[in-house]
Design a protein around this motif. Structure first.
Motif, PDB file in Angstrom:
ATOM      1  N   ILE A 281       0.562  -1.086   0.438  1.00  0.00           N
ATOM      2  CA  ILE A 281       0.213   0.241  -0.311  1.00  0.00           C
ATOM      3  C   ILE A 281       0.601   1.343   0.107  1.00  0.00           C
ATOM      4  CG2 ILE A 281      -1.873   1.308   1.283  1.00  0.00           C
ATOM      5  CD1 ILE A 281      -2.822  -1.086   0.159  1.00  0.00           C
ATOM      6  N   LEU A 282       1.700   1.145   0.722  1.00  0.00           N
ATOM      7  CA  LEU A 282       2.957   2.503   0.367  1.00  0.00           C
ATOM      8  C   LEU A 282       3.333   3.059   0.113  1.00  0.00           C
ATOM      9  CD1 LEU A 282       5.061   2.139   4.082  1.00  0.00           C
ATOM     10  CD2 LEU A 282       3.761   4.015   3.379  1.00  0.00           C
ATOM     11  N   PRO A 283       4.102   2.067  -1.647  1.00  0.00           N
ATOM     12  CA  PRO A 283       4.634   3.262  -3.174  1.00  0.00           C
ATOM     13  C   PRO A 283       3.126   3.513  -3.665  1.00  0.00           C
ATOM     14  CG  PRO A 283       5.300   0.715  -2.627  1.00  0.00           C
ATOM     15  CD  PRO A 283       4.122   0.967  -1.877  1.00  0.00           C
ATOM     16  N   LEU A 284       2.009   3.188  -3.183  1.00  0.00           N
ATOM     17  CA  LEU A 284       0.619   3.732  -4.184  1.00  0.00           C
ATOM     18  C   LEU A 284       0.017   4.574  -2.979  1.00  0.00           C
ATOM     19  CD1 LEU A 284      -1.326   0.446  -3.894  1.00  0.00           C
ATOM     20  CD2 LEU A 284       0.032   1.114  -5.719  1.00  0.00           C
ATOM     21  N   LYS A 285       0.089   4.772  -1.572  1.00  0.00           N
ATOM     22  CA  LYS A 285       0.095   6.151  -1.160  1.00  0.00           C
ATOM     23  C   LYS A 285       0.634   7.220  -1.643  1.00  0.00           C
ATOM     24  CE  LYS A 285      -3.772   5.248   1.399  1.00  0.00           C
ATOM     25  NZ  LYS A 285      -4.758   5.341   1.626  1.00  0.00           N
ATOM     26  N   ILE A 286       2.051   7.341  -1.439  1.00  0.00           N
ATOM     27  CA  ILE A 286       3.264   8.042  -1.875  1.00  0.00           C
ATOM     28  C   ILE A 286       2.869   8.374  -3.610  1.00  0.00           C
ATOM     29  CG2 ILE A 286       5.643   8.573  -2.221  1.00  0.00           C
ATOM     30  CD1 ILE A 286       5.768   6.682   0.045  1.00  0.00           C
ATOM     31  N   LYS A 287       2.657   7.434  -4.223  1.00  0.00           N
ATOM     32  CA  LYS A 287       1.962   8.014  -5.596  1.00  0.00           C
ATOM     33  C   LYS A 287       1.134   8.854  -5.556  1.00  0.00           C
ATOM     34  CE  LYS A 287       1.302   6.361 -10.618  1.00  0.00           C
ATOM     35  NZ  LYS A 287       1.954   4.499 -11.243  1.00  0.00           N
ATOM     36  N   GLN A 288       0.121   8.809  -4.805  1.00  0.00           N
ATOM     37  CA  GLN A 288      -1.433   9.330  -4.671  1.00  0.00           C
ATOM     38  C   GLN A 288      -0.254  10.921  -4.117  1.00  0.00           C
ATOM     39  OE1 GLN A 288      -4.393   8.498  -6.968  1.00  0.00           O
ATOM     40  NE2 GLN A 288      -4.879   7.936  -4.462  1.00  0.00           N
ATOM     41  N   LEU A 289       0.492  10.869  -2.770  1.00  0.00           N
ATOM     42  CA  LEU A 289       0.916  11.979  -2.865  1.00  0.00           C
ATOM     43  C   LEU A 289       0.911  13.155  -3.874  1.00  0.00           C
ATOM     44  CD1 LEU A 289       1.115  14.102  -0.371  1.00  0.00           C
ATOM     45  CD2 LEU A 289       2.922  12.587   0.530  1.00  0.00           C
ATOM     46  N   LYS A 290       2.043  12.756  -4.492  1.00  0.00           N
ATOM     47  CA  LYS A 290       2.624  13.259  -5.710  1.00  0.00           C
ATOM     48  C   LYS A 290       1.474  13.105  -6.749  1.00  0.00           C
ATOM     49  CE  LYS A 290       6.070  12.090  -9.325  1.00  0.00           C
ATOM     50  NZ  LYS A 290       6.288  11.192 -10.032  1.00  0.00           N
ATOM     51  N   ARG A 291       0.429  12.723  -6.994  1.00  0.00           N
ATOM     52  CA  ARG A 291      -0.732  12.976  -7.664  1.00  0.00           C
ATOM     53  C   ARG A 291      -0.642  14.768  -7.436  1.00  0.00           C
ATOM     54  NH1 ARG A 291      -1.971   7.687  -8.643  1.00  0.00           N
ATOM     55  NH2 ARG A 291      -1.383   6.770 -10.204  1.00  0.00           N
ATOM     56  N   LEU A 292      -1.305  14.319  -5.747  1.00  0.00           N
ATOM     57  CA  LEU A 292      -1.958  15.728  -4.383  1.00  0.00           C
ATOM     58  C   LEU A 292      -1.274  16.582  -5.098  1.00  0.00           C
ATOM     59  CD1 LEU A 292      -4.783  16.076  -4.281  1.00  0.00           C
ATOM     60  CD2 LEU A 292      -3.641  14.554  -1.590  1.00  0.00           C
ATOM     61  N   SER A 293      -0.403  16.693  -5.295  1.00  0.00           N
ATOM     62  CA  SER A 293       1.014  17.792  -5.027  1.00  0.00           C
ATOM     63  C   SER A 293       0.738  18.304  -5.857  1.00  0.00           C
ATOM     64  CB  SER A 293       2.819  17.086  -3.937  1.00  0.00           C
ATOM     65  OG  SER A 293       2.216  16.854  -3.004  1.00  0.00           O
ATOM     66  N   ILE A 294       1.138  17.746  -7.011  1.00  0.00           N
ATOM     67  CA  ILE A 294       1.226  18.035  -8.601  1.00  0.00           C
ATOM     68  C   ILE A 294      -0.066  18.673  -9.005  1.00  0.00           C
ATOM     69  CG2 ILE A 294       1.730  17.845 -11.083  1.00  0.00           C
ATOM     70  CD1 ILE A 294       2.820  15.163 -10.117  1.00  0.00           C
ATOM     71  N   SER A 295      -1.694  18.495  -8.644  1.00  0.00           N
ATOM     72  CA  SER A 295      -1.939  19.011  -8.353  1.00  0.00           C
ATOM     73  C   SER A 295      -2.422  20.786  -7.474  1.00  0.00           C
ATOM     74  CB  SER A 295      -4.204  18.270  -7.854  1.00  0.00           C
ATOM     75  OG  SER A 295      -4.868  19.294  -8.000  1.00  0.00           O
ATOM     76  N   ILE A 296      -2.338  20.136  -6.554  1.00  0.00           N
ATOM     77  CA  ILE A 296      -2.154  21.746  -5.809  1.00  0.00           C
ATOM     78  C   ILE A 296      -0.741  22.477  -6.538  1.00  0.00           C
ATOM     79  CG2 ILE A 296      -1.032  22.583  -3.633  1.00  0.00           C
ATOM     80  CD1 ILE A 296      -1.998  19.693  -1.835  1.00  0.00           C
ATOM     81  N   LEU A 297       0.106  22.465  -6.706  1.00  0.00           N
ATOM     82  CA  LEU A 297       1.355  23.340  -7.011  1.00  0.00           C
ATOM     83  C   LEU A 297       0.135  23.903  -8.500  1.00  0.00           C
ATOM     84  CD1 LEU A 297       3.604  24.237  -8.086  1.00  0.00           C
ATOM     85  CD2 LEU A 297       4.521  22.237 -10.221  1.00  0.00           C
ATOM     86  N   LEU A 298       0.152  22.557  -9.356  1.00  0.00           N
ATOM     87  CA  LEU A 298      -0.814  23.675 -10.867  1.00  0.00           C
ATOM     88  C   LEU A 298      -1.705  24.589 -10.288  1.00  0.00           C
ATOM     89  CD1 LEU A 298      -0.979  20.717 -12.585  1.00  0.00           C
ATOM     90  CD2 LEU A 298       0.173  22.238 -13.069  1.00  0.00           C
ATOM     91  N   MET A 299      -2.746  24.426  -9.087  1.00  0.00           N
ATOM     92  CA  MET A 299      -4.122  24.882  -9.071  1.00  0.00           C
ATOM     93  C   MET A 299      -3.366  27.069  -8.413  1.00  0.00           C
ATOM     94  SD  MET A 299      -6.587  22.840  -6.775  1.00  0.00           S
ATOM     95  CE  MET A 299      -6.999  20.936  -7.529  1.00  0.00           C
ATOM     96  N   TYR A 300      -1.923  27.042  -7.941  1.00  0.00           N
ATOM     97  CA  TYR A 300      -1.825  28.083  -6.583  1.00  0.00           C
ATOM     98  C   TYR A 300      -1.020  28.938  -8.259  1.00  0.00           C
ATOM     99  CZ  TYR A 300      -1.169  26.774  -1.969  1.00  0.00           C
ATOM    100  OH  TYR A 300      -1.913  27.061  -0.935  1.00  0.00           O
TER     101      TYR A 300
END
Length: 130
Positions: free
Chosen positions: A46-65
């Motif tokens: 599960i850990l690598p999947l969650k870390i990948k999810q965090l990356k997706r979310l971080s990219i989304s946040i960056l683009l929103m900013y």
């Protein structure tokens, strides 16, 4: 003069979405750091999947900013009459495209989150039922 006010009226909506995304990222980071890393053996899948999810979310946040920054810059430049109306439309269009890309990452995040949670719950139940 009214067009820059319309651009500013979009900012609270984007800010609410950004706040939500930031809270999700903090919650996911906390989940990874506190719950999953405390039992690495069980959640190794599960850990690598969650870390990948965090990356997706971080990219989304960056683009929103970035999108938000373009809207604010656009409102400032138009409000001060530094750029012409044609350039204003271009900046707004770019900001909207960037925001849609951010939404794409959030949709990807949400879609994958369901399946990752299902795996995680199965692991949790198998541990606690055994």
């Amino acid at each position: 003069m009214e067009t820059w006010q319309i651009n500013l009226s979009l900012i609270p909506s984007i800010a609410v979405i950004l706040t939500s995304a930031n809270r999700m990222a903090l919650g996911l980071t906390d989940e990874i750091n506190v719950r999953l890393l405390s039992n690495v053996e069980q959640y190794a899948e599960i850990l690598p999947l969650k870390i990948k999810q965090l990356k997706r979310l971080s990219i989304s946040i960056l683009l929103m900013y970035l999108s938000l920054g373009l809207l604010v810059l656009n409102a400032l430049l138009v409000g001060c009459e530094i750029i012409p109306i044609d350039a204003e439309k271009t900046l707004i269009f770019i900001a909207i495209i960037i925001f849609f890309i951010a939404i794409y990452f959030k949709i990807q995040f949400s879609w994958n989150a369901y399946f990752i949670r299902q795996k995680q719950f199965k692991k949790f139940l198998s541990k606690n039922i055994s």
